[in-house]
Design an enzyme around this catalytic site. Sequence first.
Site, short mmCIF file in Angstrom:
data_model
loop_
_atom_site.label_atom_id
_atom_site.label_comp_id
_atom_site.label_asym_id
_atom_site.label_seq_id
_atom_site.Cartn_x
_atom_site.Cartn_y
_atom_site.Cartn_z
N GLY A 76 35.10 -4.78 -14.77
CA GLY A 76 34.02 -4.31 -15.62
C GLY A 76 33.46 -2.96 -15.21
O GLY A 76 32.46 -2.50 -15.73
N CYS A 77 34.12 -2.32 -14.26
CA CYS A 77 33.62 -1.05 -13.74
C CYS A 77 34.49 0.07 -14.31
O CYS A 77 35.68 0.12 -14.03
CB CYS A 77 33.70 -1.06 -12.23
SG CYS A 77 33.08 0.41 -11.46
#
Lengths: 110, 101, 143
Positions: A108-109
């Site tokens: 999710g980064c």
Amino acid sequence: MAYELNGATIEADEEGYITDLSVWNQDLAKLIAEDENIDMNDEHWEVVNFLRDYYEEYQIAPAVRVLIKAVKKSMGKDKGNNKYLYTLFPYGPAKQACKIAGLPKPTGCV
Amino acid sequence: MSILHTVNKSPFEKQTLNSCIAHALDGDAILMVEDGVYGAIDGTAAATQLAANKNISIYALGPDLNARGLGEAKLVSGLTIVDYNGFVDLAVEHDKTQSWL
Amino acid sequence: MSDIPEEASGIVKKFLYVNRKAPHGTIYALESLEVVLIGAAFEQDVSLAFLDDGVFQLVKGQDTADIGVKNFSPTYRALGDFEVTKLYVEKESLAERGLSKDDLMEIMYEDEDDDWEEKPSIKLVNRTELAAVMAGQDVILSF
């Protein structure tokens, strides 16, 4: 890209995350940190070691709030905040500390 | 003339194991692999089906059981666990292999 | 861990992730888990449902070393850290598969509103109860 350490070549992806987590050691961590313009001190190591222990247990990097809580527990209230982590790792604890700890880029980064 | 049947689908999601059992003959072997190893859990409808076929040898691939957390205590009796080499041996021992996909 | 800033809008919806596939034979279980973790950054009211072969995802003692794939089962125990604390497991699905609660991992979370007391995340529900959980959601994502 790749890192050169003591005559050995250590493979990494285009952003500098090492591809084989098992080849990580403290010398490699220092080398990756140098690339990130970070001079590793005890406080950096505390975060990096926490990340490695957490990954070993859960096979994932911790959420930022988990990291903050852990830092608060071990290093006191004045250090258990986002600002402190960004002081240690200016480009973000997720991106830089995980890279130095030899972990994959966090989910999710972007 | 015997056949080694392999089943790689969960019996709780697909009819693959049932169909395989219905077509297997005495002297054949059934080897459960991948999600097929869920068919080896004792106390299920699939286990009852297996137990009804006494003359078919039942095998399951150990690495797939381990990956799914299925220890021997959870499995039907009379089942033999094999490793990858055992898989090869079974393929050699039988005249042909039929993969129930 | 993520550097995504906090969701600004403040609208909280009820999200349910429905898990119906066994963990290693197909990619669904891992994909679902990754979406849950990414979605956690948006601070919504998240629940997970495990039914049919999905209950196999939570079986304890999984060791994938010999099949050459990542063992993501320990990551379910980290969900509490991402404030995902409601894991509904269907009793009938367990029973049909010869499983009981004792075959599942212990998954705990620390309750912020109760002096960080450790509480179990797994809630065993029957089919009727799970249907009611589904009916009460704003968004359902299926895997």
